[in-house]
Design a protein around this motif. Structure first.
Motif, PDB file in Angstrom:
ATOM      1  N   PRO A  41       0.831  -1.222   0.000  1.00  0.00           N
ATOM      2  CA  PRO A  41       0.000   0.000   0.000  1.00  0.00           C
ATOM      3  C   PRO A  41       0.861   1.266   0.000  1.00  0.00           C
ATOM      4  O   PRO A  41       0.763   2.084  -0.911  1.00  0.00           O
ATOM      5  N   ASP A  42       1.714   1.429   1.007  1.00  0.00           N
ATOM      6  CA  ASP A  42       2.610   2.599   1.089  1.00  0.00           C
ATOM      7  C   ASP A  42       3.762   2.293   2.038  1.00  0.00           C
ATOM      8  O   ASP A  42       4.104   3.087   2.902  1.00  0.00           O
ATOM      9  N   TRP A  43       4.400   1.101   1.849  1.00  0.00           N
ATOM     10  CA  TRP A  43       5.431   0.629   2.766  1.00  0.00           C
ATOM     11  C   TRP A  43       6.809   0.852   2.161  1.00  0.00           C
ATOM     12  O   TRP A  43       7.034   0.607   0.975  1.00  0.00           O
ATOM     13  N   ASN A  44       7.746   1.304   2.982  1.00  0.00           N
ATOM     14  CA  ASN A  44       9.097   1.643   2.556  1.00  0.00           C
ATOM     15  C   ASN A  44      10.107   1.208   3.598  1.00  0.00           C
ATOM     16  O   ASN A  44       9.757   0.850   4.719  1.00  0.00           O
ATOM     17  N   VAL A  45      11.392   1.276   3.231  1.00  0.00           N
ATOM     18  CA  VAL A  45      12.490   1.188   4.190  1.00  0.00           C
ATOM     19  C   VAL A  45      13.453   2.326   3.889  1.00  0.00           C
ATOM     20  O   VAL A  45      13.431   2.905   2.805  1.00  0.00           O
ATOM     21  N   GLY A  46      14.303   2.639   4.845  1.00  0.00           N
ATOM     22  CA  GLY A  46      15.291   3.689   4.610  1.00  0.00           C
ATOM     23  C   GLY A  46      15.924   4.175   5.896  1.00  0.00           C
ATOM     24  O   GLY A  46      15.612   3.707   6.994  1.00  0.00           O
TER      25      GLY A  46
ATOM     26  N   PRO B 237      10.161  -2.422   7.608  1.00  0.00           N
ATOM     27  CA  PRO B 237       9.338  -1.513   6.794  1.00  0.00           C
ATOM     28  C   PRO B 237       8.607  -0.486   7.641  1.00  0.00           C
ATOM     29  O   PRO B 237       8.293  -0.733   8.814  1.00  0.00           O
ATOM     30  N   TRP B 238       8.335   0.683   7.041  1.00  0.00           N
ATOM     31  CA  TRP B 238       7.542   1.718   7.700  1.00  0.00           C
ATOM     32  C   TRP B 238       6.398   2.156   6.810  1.00  0.00           C
ATOM     33  O   TRP B 238       6.423   1.965   5.594  1.00  0.00           O
ATOM     34  N   ASP B 239       5.371   2.714   7.419  1.00  0.00           N
ATOM     35  CA  ASP B 239       4.127   3.114   6.764  1.00  0.00           C
ATOM     36  C   ASP B 239       4.155   4.620   6.547  1.00  0.00           C
ATOM     37  O   ASP B 239       4.377   5.387   7.480  1.00  0.00           O
ATOM     38  N   ALA B 240       3.907   5.045   5.288  1.00  0.00           N
ATOM     39  CA  ALA B 240       3.965   6.472   4.966  1.00  0.00           C
ATOM     40  C   ALA B 240       2.735   7.235   5.429  1.00  0.00           C
ATOM     41  O   ALA B 240       2.712   8.467   5.372  1.00  0.00           O
TER      42      ALA B 240
ATOM     43  N   PRO C 126       6.803   3.214  12.054  1.00  0.00           N
ATOM     44  CA  PRO C 126       7.276   1.861  11.711  1.00  0.00           C
ATOM     45  C   PRO C 126       6.141   0.846  11.827  1.00  0.00           C
ATOM     46  O   PRO C 126       5.266   0.972  12.702  1.00  0.00           O
ATOM     47  N   LEU C 127       6.099  -0.144  10.946  1.00  0.00           N
ATOM     48  CA  LEU C 127       5.124  -1.227  11.070  1.00  0.00           C
ATOM     49  C   LEU C 127       5.459  -2.068  12.299  1.00  0.00           C
ATOM     50  O   LEU C 127       6.614  -2.157  12.716  1.00  0.00           O
ATOM     51  N   THR C 128       4.439  -2.695  12.873  1.00  0.00           N
ATOM     52  CA  THR C 128       4.647  -3.611  13.992  1.00  0.00           C
ATOM     53  C   THR C 128       3.957  -4.930  13.674  1.00  0.00           C
ATOM     54  O   THR C 128       3.159  -5.030  12.746  1.00  0.00           O
ATOM     55  N   SER C 129       4.257  -5.943  14.471  1.00  0.00           N
ATOM     56  CA  SER C 129       3.679  -7.271  14.232  1.00  0.00           C
ATOM     57  C   SER C 129       2.253  -7.387  14.767  1.00  0.00           C
ATOM     58  O   SER C 129       1.643  -8.449  14.643  1.00  0.00           O
ATOM     59  N   LEU C 130       1.713  -6.315  15.354  1.00  0.00           N
ATOM     60  CA  LEU C 130       0.339  -6.353  15.888  1.00  0.00           C
ATOM     61  C   LEU C 130      -0.571  -5.368  15.172  1.00  0.00           C
ATOM     62  O   LEU C 130      -1.660  -5.064  15.661  1.00  0.00           O
ATOM     63  N   ASP C 131      -0.174  -4.871  13.996  1.00  0.00           N
ATOM     64  CA  ASP C 131      -0.976  -3.857  13.301  1.00  0.00           C
ATOM     65  C   ASP C 131      -2.337  -4.387  12.878  1.00  0.00           C
ATOM     66  O   ASP C 131      -3.364  -3.751  13.086  1.00  0.00           O
TER      67      ASP C 131
END
Length: 808
Positions: free
Chosen positions: A324-329, A352-355, A378-383
């Protein structure tokens, strides 16, 4: 009882470890080879043994963790490589991971978990489940495994390897076979840390950033998108603290949004370049399709950039696609130290992080804009339970990438408070004589070879060389640069205060030529008499080879072969068997004929007498067809047990399976779903509707081609009202409009229509999409309405057309 050849080999190895080697060692099953007075502790008790042992500083074998990190992130996975320097090799090995300070007596002493990459090379040890060992005892120069770090709170870990080469063992406690890694604090918080101090460094520094994508089906199996997985083009910059490309807790700019949702770096690069003096270098790397390939298939992408006192921060981002809108950096990574110098190396694992611009929860969720826009996080495993990273236990997300930032040179006078080391000096010397790589894109080269040994064996300045091959020149009018590269270097063991070097013996006399006729090679050796005082290893060559010729009038059909290798283990565990040895063809006959020398030799071998023969087996059947019609599959063969049950239980395999590979499977073109039909292009009379779709995957390996991306169909709305005028008046006005159109080159936008006067057409609007098929529209509105005319005869008009139909 069945005893595999590899287990018999391991029996020999374990006996070596425990110091029980004598002139003749009877081969015994592996389960009796090691003492059982502790959990795997015979591995950690073993000492170097064999002809000559190994001395301190020996560097023939190395254990390396990819990226050479000093810390590990709990739960993260790392690639571990055990390798030998040329021309060394090893036949057996053991690899373990111990908590620091533990002796391996208990299962709890071992940290993390190993994962096998290639079952033909590696397996878990039967007598010690946490350890990895060889599958078969054969010559090898490299093995690789994955190691997953232990959970938080495990402290420091020692990765330790032991090597077996003939009857010589190089053990774990030798420096190059032990890797120490300690737990690192979490990298990700609610917002990006800002640099607290101004940079006090002098001059400039040059860095190379390398991006290692680890997002793969093996490490991230849930809902992994097999067909369209990729990393978008990477974009970033070295910049001042007055400019922020992106940060946790901030909002995504339009450029960040287009990277996050579409993978397009165009807007982001435009935003960076508009910052003028706040930016020193724009960082760019090409997209990667597919997202993950081994390094021996595709080298990790890299780019170079510079920093100075005012622009000492580095940021970048790349999209994980599809998503959807996931990135790294990295965001605002500070490369300036408190000691007024430049950071030597940065290694970061990335999640990965969510924009905050799209609300999808899976890789291929449909577009669902987030309104209002949310902050970057940042994304988490409980999103969300449907997320591919979901973990009901709330554990850490396995990193999807790793970035390594290494300093490669400095320019200008430096004011670092900490004294320079030899790496700083060599890097600066190299930069003085080497310009930036300006290789044209039309020149396609192979990768650079490893650097040769330094021409200087002392601390005087010397040179070393590397080479590459020109594979293709796409434009003959553009010259391609050199294929050889030189850089300054100094001899081993050099330091600032004590330029100590290796002391070598004189060369021993040349050996006889390897052949008795024709062209061969000969060699000579020397040894290290004294190692450097500063603890650096000796890297001077201890062996040299050169061509030699015996009897130049030899027949051109003769060939050059190596010496025979060692005999393999006997094929039988009892009774009569066979053993074999091999050698290689080093130089084929000059006349192109086949080498007549034997390269495989076999002879009979006798093992202790067999007391019983419990297994009578039929011959193996033919291999079955491959389980797939294309791509990678398996095939099997079987045999039948013929001996009666009263002879005893038989443990021999009755079925075997092996891998098979057929040509790559065709991959058909994959299209997105059709968009909704547009509005009719006319407000009255006949017009048309359009809809579009995009290509999400181009056809490969002969797959079906892509169908159309645009469809049109007619639409008809009520007849246009002519305002009640008689036929003569309508005819006269139609002719007037035609004359004005021919004279002025305009459309009917300025014509006087029945009952009203219209404005000119407006300009076309921006396309609704950057790629994959969008829509533009324009309007014509009424400028003046005449009296006593119905309102519906002067309606506004709209036209629609397709745009940006090229695939993303």
């Amino acid at each position: 009882m069945k005893v595999k050849r590899s287990e018999m080999w391991r029996a020999r190895v374990l006996l070596l470890f425990t110091g029980c080697v004598c002139a003749s060692v009877p081969e015994e099953p592996a389960d009796r080879a090691a003492p059982s007075d502790g959990y795997c502790n015979w591995i950690t008790r073993a000492q170097p043994h064999g002809a000559g042992g190994r001395r301190e500083g020996f560097n023939e074998f190395r254990l390396r963790v990819e990226g050479d990190p000093e810390h590990y992130h709990p739960g993260s996975t790392y690639r571990v490589t055990l390798y030998a320097t040329n021309p060394a090799y090893f036949r057996g090995f053991t690899l373990i991971a111990l908590k620091e300070g533990q002796n391996g007596d208990q299962e709890e002493d071992y940290a993390g978990n190993f994962q096998i990459i290639d079952e033909e090379d590696t397996q878990f040890m039967t007598n010690c489940p946490p350890a990895v060992t060889e599958s078969t005892p054969r010559r090898r120069t490299r093995i690789q495994v994955f190691w997953t770090a232990p959970p938080s709170g495990s402290g420091c870990v020692l990765l330790k390897a032991s090597i077996v080469q003939r009857k010589i063992i190089s053990f774990q406690d030798e420096g190059s076979l032990t890797k120490r890694m300690c737990e690192k604090e979490p990298l990700y918080g609610e917002s990006t840390d800002k640099p607290l101090l101004d940079c006090c460094a002098c001059g400039t520094a040059k860095y190379r950033v390398t991006f290692y994508g680890n997002w793969s089906e093996k490490l991230h199996p849930k809902d992994y998108p097999r067909r369209a997985n990729h990393w978008s083009a990477l974009i970033g910059a070295s910049h001042s603290k007055n400019y922020i490309l992106w940060e946790y807790g901030g909002y995504a700019s339009e450029g960040v949004k287009q990277i996050a949702e579409l993978g397009s770096p165009v807007k982001m690069e435009e935003e960076i370049r508009q910052k003028g003096d706040e930016v020193l270098t724009v960082i760019k790397m090409k997209a990667q399709w597919p997202a993950w390939q081994p390094l021996n298939v595709r080298a990790a992408p890299s780019a170079e950039f510079s920093v100075d006192r005012t622009r000492h921060l580095m940021s970048f981002l790349t999209m994980l696609g599809p998503s959807p809108d996931w990135n790294v950096g990295l965001s605002s990574e500070d490369l300036c130290t408190r000691e007024c110098g430049w950071v030597q190396k940065v290694v970061q694992d990335l999640i990965p992080w969510d924009a905050g611009t799209d609300s999808g929860v899976t890789y291929e969720s449909p577009n669902k804009p987030t309104a209002p826009q949310e902050k970057i996080r940042p994304l988490t495993s409980l999103d969300h339970p449907q997320s591919p990273f979901y973990d009901p236990e709330g554990g850490a997300i396995t990193p999807v990438a790793r970035v390594v930032v290494e300093r490669i040179a400095r320019k200008g006078e430096q004011c670092n408070i900490v004294p320079d080391n030899v790496d700083d000096i060599v890097a600066d010397i190299a930069q003085e004589e080497k310009e930036e790589d300006d290789t044209p894109e039309t020149c396609i080269y192979s990768n650079w070879s490893p650097w040769s040994a330094c021409s200087s064996s002392t601390c005087e300045k010397g040179k070393r060389m590397r080479q590459r091959m020109l594979k293709a020149q796409l434009d003959l009018s553009v010259p391609c640069p050199h294929t050889q590269d030189f850089e300054p270097c100094m001899g081993p063991g050099c330091s600032d205060e004590d330029a100590s070097t290796c002391m070598m013996s004189e060369w021993i006399t040349w050996s006889p030529c390897s052949v008795t006729c024709g062209a061969g090679v000969r060699s000579r050796e020397r040894y290290v008499k004294q190692f450097p005082d500063d603890g650096f290893p000796c890297t001077l060559p201890t062996e040299e080879t050169e061509p030699c010729t015996v009897n130049e009038e030899c027949s051109p059909s003769s060939c050059l072969v190596t010496e025979w290798g060692e005999w393999d283990i006997c094929s039988a565990t009892c009774g009569l068997g066979m053993k074999r040895r091999e050698r290689m063809v080093k130089m084929p006959p000059s006349d192109g004929s086949i080498c007549g020398a034997e390269v495989v030799e076999a002879e009979k071998c006798m093992m202790p007498e067999c007391h019983t023969i419990p297994c009578l087996l039929s011959p193996w059947s033919d291999w079955s067809d491959c389980s797939v019609t294309c791509g990678k599959g398996t095939r099997t063969r079987q045999r039948i047990l013929k001996s009666p049950a009263e002879l005893g239980e038989c443990s021999e395999d009755l079925e075997q399976m092996e891998k098979c590979m057929l040509p790559e499977c065709p991959m058909d073109c994959v299209m997105s779903v059709w968009s909704e039909w547009s509005e009719c292009s006319k407000s009255c009379g006949k017009g048309h509707l359009i809809r579009t779709r995009m290509i999400t995957l181009e056809p490969q390996f002969g797959g079906d081609p892509c169908p159309e991306t645009i469809q049109r169909k007619a639409c008809k709305i009520k007849k246009c009202n002519q305002g009640g005028l008689n036929s003569d008046e309508r005819k006269r006005r139609k002719e007037d409009r035609k004359k004005r159109r021919n004279k002025q080159g305009r459309e009917e936008s300025a014509d006087e229509l029945a009952g009203c006067k219209m404005k000119s057409w407006s300009g076309w609007t921006d396309c609704t999409k950057l790629c994959g098929g969008g829509i533009q529209e324009r309007l014509m509105t009424a400028k003046k309405r005449f009296k006593n005319v119905q309102l519906n005869s002067c309606k506004d008009r709209k036209e629609i057309r397709a745009c940006n139909v090229h695939p993303c």
